[in-house]
Scaffold this motif. Structure first.
Motif, PDB file in Angstrom:
ATOM      1  N   GLN A 168      -6.224  -1.664  -5.301  1.00  0.00           N
ATOM      2  CA  GLN A 168      -7.004  -0.451  -5.569  1.00  0.00           C
ATOM      3  C   GLN A 168      -6.321   0.409  -6.629  1.00  0.00           C
ATOM      4  O   GLN A 168      -6.982   0.971  -7.512  1.00  0.00           O
ATOM      5  CB  GLN A 168      -7.180   0.336  -4.268  1.00  0.00           C
ATOM      6  N   ILE A 169      -5.012   0.538  -6.520  1.00  0.00           N
ATOM      7  CA  ILE A 169      -4.280   1.329  -7.527  1.00  0.00           C
ATOM      8  C   ILE A 169      -4.466   0.720  -8.915  1.00  0.00           C
ATOM      9  O   ILE A 169      -4.748   1.430  -9.892  1.00  0.00           O
ATOM     10  CB  ILE A 169      -2.787   1.402  -7.158  1.00  0.00           C
ATOM     11  N   GLU A 204      -3.573   3.619  -0.312  1.00  0.00           N
ATOM     12  CA  GLU A 204      -4.290   2.749  -1.247  1.00  0.00           C
ATOM     13  C   GLU A 204      -3.487   1.461  -1.424  1.00  0.00           C
ATOM     14  O   GLU A 204      -2.250   1.474  -1.503  1.00  0.00           O
ATOM     15  CB  GLU A 204      -4.485   3.421  -2.610  1.00  0.00           C
ATOM     16  N   ASN A 263      -4.967   9.517  -2.617  1.00  0.00           N
ATOM     17  CA  ASN A 263      -5.491   8.998  -1.359  1.00  0.00           C
ATOM     18  C   ASN A 263      -4.309   8.744  -0.430  1.00  0.00           C
ATOM     19  O   ASN A 263      -3.257   8.289  -0.880  1.00  0.00           O
ATOM     20  CB  ASN A 263      -6.255   7.695  -1.613  1.00  0.00           C
ATOM     21  N   THR A 321      -1.163   7.901  -2.684  1.00  0.00           N
ATOM     22  CA  THR A 321      -1.175   8.161  -4.124  1.00  0.00           C
ATOM     23  C   THR A 321      -1.416   9.632  -4.397  1.00  0.00           C
ATOM     24  O   THR A 321      -2.156  10.304  -3.654  1.00  0.00           O
ATOM     25  CB  THR A 321      -2.269   7.324  -4.809  1.00  0.00           C
ATOM     26  N   ASN A 342      -8.111   1.364 -10.069  1.00  0.00           N
ATOM     27  CA  ASN A 342      -8.380   2.774 -10.347  1.00  0.00           C
ATOM     28  C   ASN A 342      -7.653   3.242 -11.610  1.00  0.00           C
ATOM     29  O   ASN A 342      -8.204   3.998 -12.418  1.00  0.00           O
ATOM     30  CB  ASN A 342      -7.966   3.640  -9.155  1.00  0.00           C
ATOM     31  N   ALA A 360       0.866  -1.199   0.000  1.00  0.00           N
ATOM     32  CA  ALA A 360       0.000   0.000   0.000  1.00  0.00           C
ATOM     33  C   ALA A 360       0.893   1.235   0.000  1.00  0.00           C
ATOM     34  O   ALA A 360       2.041   1.192   0.449  1.00  0.00           O
ATOM     35  CB  ALA A 360      -0.930   0.004   1.202  1.00  0.00           C
TER      36      ALA A 360
END
Length: 691
Positions: free
Chosen positions: A99-100, A95, A92, A77, A103, A74
């Motif tokens: 999730q990265i 992340e 964020n 970002t 997204n 994690a």
């Protein structure tokens, strides 16, 4: 498969979901011009962040102590402004990698699966249990060319993923600005080593072009042969690994449509539900072998070319053999006629430069060039030659070149002497025992021929004959040439044994045939016909006996008297008197004095007498030849003087041995003897005068 997945499949979205197992990649499915579909590559709705996390968790169960694996990674970002390639990114404080990835995929319109595969093929981040800091710094290889350091502006996991996805959209927006383009043939390097060469690849779509721009190499044959390992010094693996990983993890990254040029034919065969089935590859363009296309379907491959038209080859032995020969880019070229099969799955498929014969018993084999033309003219698989049993062999020898191939009826050879078949059986077995066409006998130069049940065939290095009783034997050298010159099988018949090498009398060769013996000695090859003369020669030791090698052919008169000269003497035959040998100086005198025409055949064996100093005597049809121990042979023809000489006792009388031949005129004849003279007058009265 769930209804949702089934629905997604029907509209062309990516299937299956990551939780479903995929089949292992097969190198035969690799298509250098179509690595992944555009609709798959640019679809960002196939996974969620949860799906990605589940996938990552499944790839690494336990991370090594002291390391952070991607499933647990994690970071904070940044916020990135939108532009014409991506919709931007809202940063964020924390992340996860999943999730990265999700997204970025949605921002830049790139499939989450593509990004996952990219991370693995560049730094093995998906499966690494001990990832290094550098692996995260250069996670996707973006801005890290093979020939220079990485760009610090794109370093770090987030930037690597974001700018890699964005870069793919740049390629898509400006397709003509790059060296590799879709819709044309591109010469793609095999590796960074330029001397390894290039491969012409027709790139079918933009996603495949983007992969080549990003990693500008295509795998060579060595890399594909070892799909899950290494190839050779000219192998590159980036795009191979991308396709292999995607296939192993998510299934085939391609969906296929029928090439427009094939659509009418495919529809006429029933479309996806017909005999060909659905397409399983894009059409591949071939420009170096007559220019055309081919496309694989579920049940075979469809080919279209100017030279051969549209031809479908179903999956099976013929298609396998065709692909083994290089397919449409190989030496056979495009198919130019539909496959023709008869009962028992006996098939023949014609191509521009050859054919493929296929049977259930012998498999499929390619037939080339003139041999193919000859085979086709003979009736192909169901003709006089039958199906091919092996691949064609090319042979080169000092006496020329030939092509050899085995068929059901025998072995066919094409050489400068034409096409010649050697049928299976004893003759072929004997030829093959010498090495066949590559052995010293060489390839056939005439057709196989028979007289009744005796057969023969001439080869570049000799002749093979076969007899049902005596078997197969080889003739070579001068004996083979002489046998052929005498009329071969129709005159001399087959050989009854192998050639025999002997050292007697200066050396030579002997071989027995149905009509007699051929002996090659000091005077070349001579025939000794079977009969009384041959039996006398053989029983006395043949060429190692007193007669030695034959010097002449056997000759006969109209009355049936015959003679044959040898190095050590002469053998004569007479129907009335039998067979006798002539030796020594007497034989020379018989030979030099005119032989059979002058003296006739011998009527008995040479007789030795010790009278009057000793000597030899032999009777012939026209007279006698005598030789005393101190003189030369003398011929005395039958007549009054010879009769009276024998009446008084011949060589044992006071006259002794004849010393000179008779001389005759109108008044009579005179002959000189050792111790006197004999005279005969016109009446036949003989008188002897002592000297």
């Amino acid at each position: 498969m769930s209804l949702l997945v089934a629905f997604i499949a029907t509209i062309g979205l990516l299937v299956p979901l990551p939780s479903e197992p995929a089949a292992a990649a097969d190198a035969s499915d690799w298509d250098a011009g179509h690595i992944i579909d555009d609709q798959v590559f640019y679809d960002s709705n196939g996974m969620t962040a949860t799906d990605v996390q589940t996938f990552l968790n499944g790839k690494v169960r336990t991370c090594a102590d002291g390391y952070t694996c991607l499933k647990s990674y994690a970071q904070s970002t940044p916020t990135v402004a939108a532009d014409s390639h991506c919709r931007g990114y809202v940063g964020n404080p924390r992340e996860t990698a999943a999730q990265i990835i999700d997204n970025v995929a949605r921002s830049c319109g790139i499939n989450q699966r593509v990004l996952l595969v990219l991370l693995e093929k560049e730094q093995s981040l998906i499966t690494a249990t001990r990832p290094s800091a550098w692996s995260y710094q250069a996670a996707t290889g973006q801005g890290c060319p093979d020939t220079a350091p990485c760009d610090p502006n794109t370093a770090g996991f987030f930037y690597q993923v974001y700018y890699a996805a964005r870069q793919f959209q740049i390629y898509r927006a400006t397709p003509n600005s790059w060296g590799y383009r879709a819709g044309r043939t591109n010469n793609i390097l095999y590796s960074p080593t330029v001397s390894c060469g290039t491969k012409p690849v027709y790139i079918h779509n933009q996603a495949t072009a983007a992969l080549y721009i990003y990693t500008p190499y295509t795998p060579n044959d060595a890399a594909l042969r070892n799909l899950y390992g290494t190839g050779d010094g000219c192998s590159a693996y980036g795009n191979r690994n991308f396709w292999r990983l995607f296939t192993d993890w998510f299934g085939d990254p391609r969906s296929f449509t029928v090439h427009p040029g094939f659509a009418d034919y495919w529809n006429a065969q029933g479309g996806a539900g017909g005999s060909m089935g659905a397409p399983v590859s894009y059409a591949v363009y071939v420009e170096n072998n007559g220019e055309g296309w081919y496309q694989r379907f579920e049940r075979g491959t469809l080919y279209g070319s100017f030279w051969g038209g549209t031809v479908f080859i179903a999956n099976g032995a013929t298609l396998t053999e065709y692909n083994r020969q290089g397919g449409a880019t190989g030496g056979l070229g495009f198919p130019n006629a539909p496959i023709a099969c008869s009962s028992g799955s006996r098939c023949a498929q014609s191509f521009v430069a050859g054919s493929i014969s296929s049977t259930a018993a012998y498999g499929a084999h390619a037939i080339w060039g003139g041999v193919n033309d000859h085979w086709r003219a003979s009736g192909a698989t169901d003709g006089s030659l039958g199906a091919a049993l092996n691949d064609m062999a090319y042979l080169e020898r000092p006496d020329g070149v030939a092509w050899i191939q085995h068929f059901e009826r025998g072995v066919l050879a094409q050489s400068a002497s034409g096409f010649h078949l050697t049928p299976y059986g004893a003759l072929l077995d004997e030829w093959m025992s010498t090495g066949g066409a590559s052995g010293w006998v060489g390839w056939p130069t005439t057709d196989y021929s028979c007289v009744a049940d005796r057969c023969a065939q001439t080869f570049a290095g000799g002749v093979v004959t076969v007899d049902p009783t005596w078997g197969a034997h080889i003739l070579s050298g001068s004996i083979a040439a002489d046998w052929l010159g005498r009329g071969g099988l129709s005159s001399m018949g087959p050989a009854f044994n192998d050639m025999r090498t002997v050292s007697a009398g200066g050396g030579g060769w002997v071989q027995n045939f149905a009509a007699g013996i051929l002996a090659q000695g000091t005077s070349g090859v001579r025939a000794i016909p079977y009969g009384a003369g041959q039996r006398l020669w053989s029983s006395s030791g043949s060429e190692a006996g007193p007669y030695g090698w034959p010097r002449t052919e056997r000759s006969c008169t109209a009355s049936g008297d015959c003679a044959q000269e040898f190095d050590g003497g002469v053998i004569t035959e007479s129907p009335a008197w039998g067979t006798y040998g002539v030796f020594g100086s007497i034989a020379s005198s018989w030979r030099n004095g005119g032989g059979l025409a002058t003296f006739g055949p011998a009527l008995n064996s040479i007789r030795y007498s010790d009278a009057n100093g000793g000597g030899w005597i032999q009777h012939y049809g026209a007279g006698i030849l005598t030789q005393n121990s101190s003189g030369q042979p003398v011929f005395t023809q039958y007549g009054a003087i010879l009769s009276m000489w024998y009446t008084y006792g011949g060589e044992i009388t006071w006259l002794g041995w004849p010393a000179a031949a008779q001389t005759c005129d109108a008044n009579g004849c005179t002959q000189q003897f050792q111790h006197g003279v004999a005279r005969s007058d016109q009446r036949g009265y003989v008188s002897f005068t002592r000297e």
